[in-house]
Enzyme design. Sequence first.
Site, mmCIF file in Angstrom:
data_model
loop_
_atom_site.group_PDB
_atom_site.id
_atom_site.type_symbol
_atom_site.label_atom_id
_atom_site.label_comp_id
_atom_site.label_asym_id
_atom_site.label_seq_id
_atom_site.Cartn_x
_atom_site.Cartn_y
_atom_site.Cartn_z
ATOM 1 N N CYS A 64 0.933 -1.061 -0.068
ATOM 2 C CA CYS A 64 -0.067 -0.045 -0.110
ATOM 3 C C CYS A 64 0.978 1.337 0.076
ATOM 4 O O CYS A 64 0.737 2.220 -0.669
ATOM 5 C CB CYS A 64 -0.922 -0.227 1.189
ATOM 6 S SG CYS A 64 -0.217 -0.629 2.778
HETATM 7 N N1 NAP Z 1 -4.220 -4.237 5.129
HETATM 8 C C1 NAP Z 1 -3.689 -3.590 4.153
HETATM 9 O O1 NAP Z 1 -4.011 -2.212 3.847
HETATM 10 C C2 NAP Z 1 -3.027 -3.980 3.089
HETATM 11 C C3 NAP Z 1 -2.453 -3.447 1.962
HETATM 12 C C4 NAP Z 1 -1.813 -4.058 0.896
HETATM 13 C C5 NAP Z 1 -1.297 -5.350 1.149
HETATM 14 N N2 NAP Z 1 -1.443 -6.148 2.329
HETATM 15 C C6 NAP Z 1 -1.182 -7.382 2.269
HETATM 16 O O2 NAP Z 1 -2.113 -8.339 2.280
HETATM 17 C C7 NAP Z 1 -2.128 -9.239 2.925
HETATM 18 C C8 NAP Z 1 -3.268 -9.584 3.988
HETATM 19 O O3 NAP Z 1 -3.507 -8.385 4.537
HETATM 20 P P1 NAP Z 1 -4.762 -8.167 5.476
HETATM 21 O O4 NAP Z 1 -4.859 -6.687 6.267
HETATM 22 O O5 NAP Z 1 -5.878 -8.726 4.866
HETATM 23 O O6 NAP Z 1 -4.262 -9.083 6.725
HETATM 24 P P2 NAP Z 1 -5.298 -9.709 7.981
HETATM 25 O O7 NAP Z 1 -6.333 -8.791 8.157
HETATM 26 O O8 NAP Z 1 -4.448 -9.927 9.398
HETATM 27 O O9 NAP Z 1 -5.786 -11.058 7.554
HETATM 28 C C9 NAP Z 1 -4.862 -12.233 7.164
HETATM 29 C C10 NAP Z 1 -5.638 -13.290 6.689
HETATM 30 O O10 NAP Z 1 -4.726 -14.455 6.590
HETATM 31 C C11 NAP Z 1 -5.091 -15.678 7.303
HETATM 32 N N3 NAP Z 1 -3.930 -16.084 8.187
HETATM 33 C C12 NAP Z 1 -3.192 -15.331 9.169
HETATM 34 N N4 NAP Z 1 -2.114 -16.280 9.296
HETATM 35 C C13 NAP Z 1 -2.148 -17.194 8.504
HETATM 36 C C14 NAP Z 1 -1.299 -18.356 8.257
HETATM 37 N N5 NAP Z 1 -0.105 -18.339 8.925
HETATM 38 N N6 NAP Z 1 -1.626 -19.292 7.280
HETATM 39 C C15 NAP Z 1 -2.781 -18.907 6.870
HETATM 40 N N7 NAP Z 1 -3.788 -18.062 6.965
HETATM 41 C C16 NAP Z 1 -3.265 -17.260 7.627
HETATM 42 C C17 NAP Z 1 -5.989 -15.050 8.391
HETATM 43 O O11 NAP Z 1 -7.055 -16.026 8.339
HETATM 44 P P3 NAP Z 1 -7.465 -16.784 9.569
HETATM 45 O O12 NAP Z 1 -6.695 -16.264 10.852
HETATM 46 O O13 NAP Z 1 -8.816 -16.758 9.924
HETATM 47 O O14 NAP Z 1 -7.168 -18.320 9.167
HETATM 48 C C18 NAP Z 1 -6.737 -13.887 7.442
HETATM 49 O O15 NAP Z 1 -7.829 -14.182 6.941
HETATM 50 C C19 NAP Z 1 -0.783 -9.385 4.082
HETATM 51 O O16 NAP Z 1 0.427 -9.880 3.573
HETATM 52 C C20 NAP Z 1 -0.800 -7.637 3.975
HETATM 53 O O17 NAP Z 1 0.827 -7.421 4.128
HETATM 54 C C21 NAP Z 1 -2.508 -5.676 3.295
#
Ligand code: NAP
Length: 345
Positions: A149
């Site tokens: 982001c």
């Molecule tokens: N938030 C942002 O603004 C943003 C922007 C750009 C990129 N990103 C990237 O996009 C990705 C997701 O971000 P997010 O903000 O959606 O994160 P989040 O809200 O923490 O969600 C993470 C997801 O991954 C799952 N998860 C967590 N640990 C895991 C593991 N060890 N194995 C399998 N599943 C796992 C969780 O599901 P369960 O725990 O329910 O299984 C949840 O569905 C990250 O890599 C982040 O850096 C985020």
Amino acid sequence: MLKTAIIGGSGYTGGELLRLLLYHTEVEISAITSEKSVGNVAQLFPNLKEKTDLCFEKNNPALISKKADFIFLCLPHCAAMDSAKAYLKHGKKVVDLSADFRLKDYKVYEKWYKEKHTAKALLKDAVYGLPELYRDKIKKAVLVANPGCYPTSAILAIAPLLKSKWAKGVDLPIIIDSKSGVSGAGRGAEAAYLFTEANESVRAYKIGTHRHTPEIEQELSKAANKNIRVSFTPHLIPMNRGILSTIYIKKAINAELLLDHYKNFYENEPFVRVLDSGALPDTKNVRGSNICEIGIVEDKRIGMTVIVSAIDNLVKGASGQAIQNMHIMQGCEEGCGLNLLPIFP
Ligand SMILES: NC(=O)c1ccc[n+]([C@@H]2O[C@H](COP(=O)([O-])OP(=O)(O)OC[C@H]3O[C@@H](n4cnc5c(N)ncnc54)[C@H](OP(=O)(O)O)[C@@H]3O)[C@@H](O)[C@H]2O)c1
């Protein structure tokens, strides 16, 4: 209809993909995964109540590959690389929203992320998913590394300058001061992101050590065709969504001429809005949309140029851009389902 799966769908980027894809006319969500949550997705995303029958299932590439042809990985970095490998083996196209395939040199990844890269062989063919710079490569890709982001906001704001005649004489480092809403940290609760800790407060963090630094430097160096160094300082601010990046360029450049250049550079880009002279970006003007707004000011008195950009971190900074990449990879109309008006106020 293109059958898609959202892997790691219980988090913020997964929830945003749901919001954007549920009524997409060309796409069906045929699977969504969570390792911890079960049942209807609306239990976790109350904004989707009665809008979907989708239920969470476990991330099982063999089973999910039978139901879906296009995969969004919304997993934390390091958790995504093995899933990418598995889905590609099943012949699926993948957009990975994590950082696992953004850095071309695995040694740089291992240094900044302090993890072993277990899918190095995929790095050379993974395409950095910034459509404004890599559309032709994205068209042919099977694995797209969706940009971070902060990098999206910084690279879109700086790359056109580094590709122009004004790049000569810009002193390094370029200074990037970025501010992000709390959803940028994901849905996993950590004390620093609690309402009581983040509200009524602004704080800088990870100065000089944030993991998006090498990603920004990699892409700006490619744009400039020389080594670019940045001083990158992120801040956490008490709002849900949005990133504002203020970029300090150590060279005075006539803002009107530079804005003309930016307008030409992004002339055919549906999701970059270059503002007129005197206007400045505001996160509330892009919230909920896939748009990046850019404004430029020359500070003649001290010989600097200041570029400001604003995006919604969950849309152009993550899930919206991931859908834009899917459209390009599939040869669909790029703006399909993405021409979202910003939420105002
Ligand atoms: N938030 C942002 O603004 C943003 C922007 C750009 C990129 N990103 C990237 O996009 C990705 C997701 O971000 P997010 O903000 O959606 O994160 P989040 O809200 O923490 O969600 C993470 C997801 O991954 C799952 N998860 C967590 N640990 C895991 C593991 N060890 N194995 C399998 N599943 C796992 C969780 O599901 P369960 O725990 O329910 O299984 C949840 O569905 C990250 O890599 C982040 O850096 C985020």
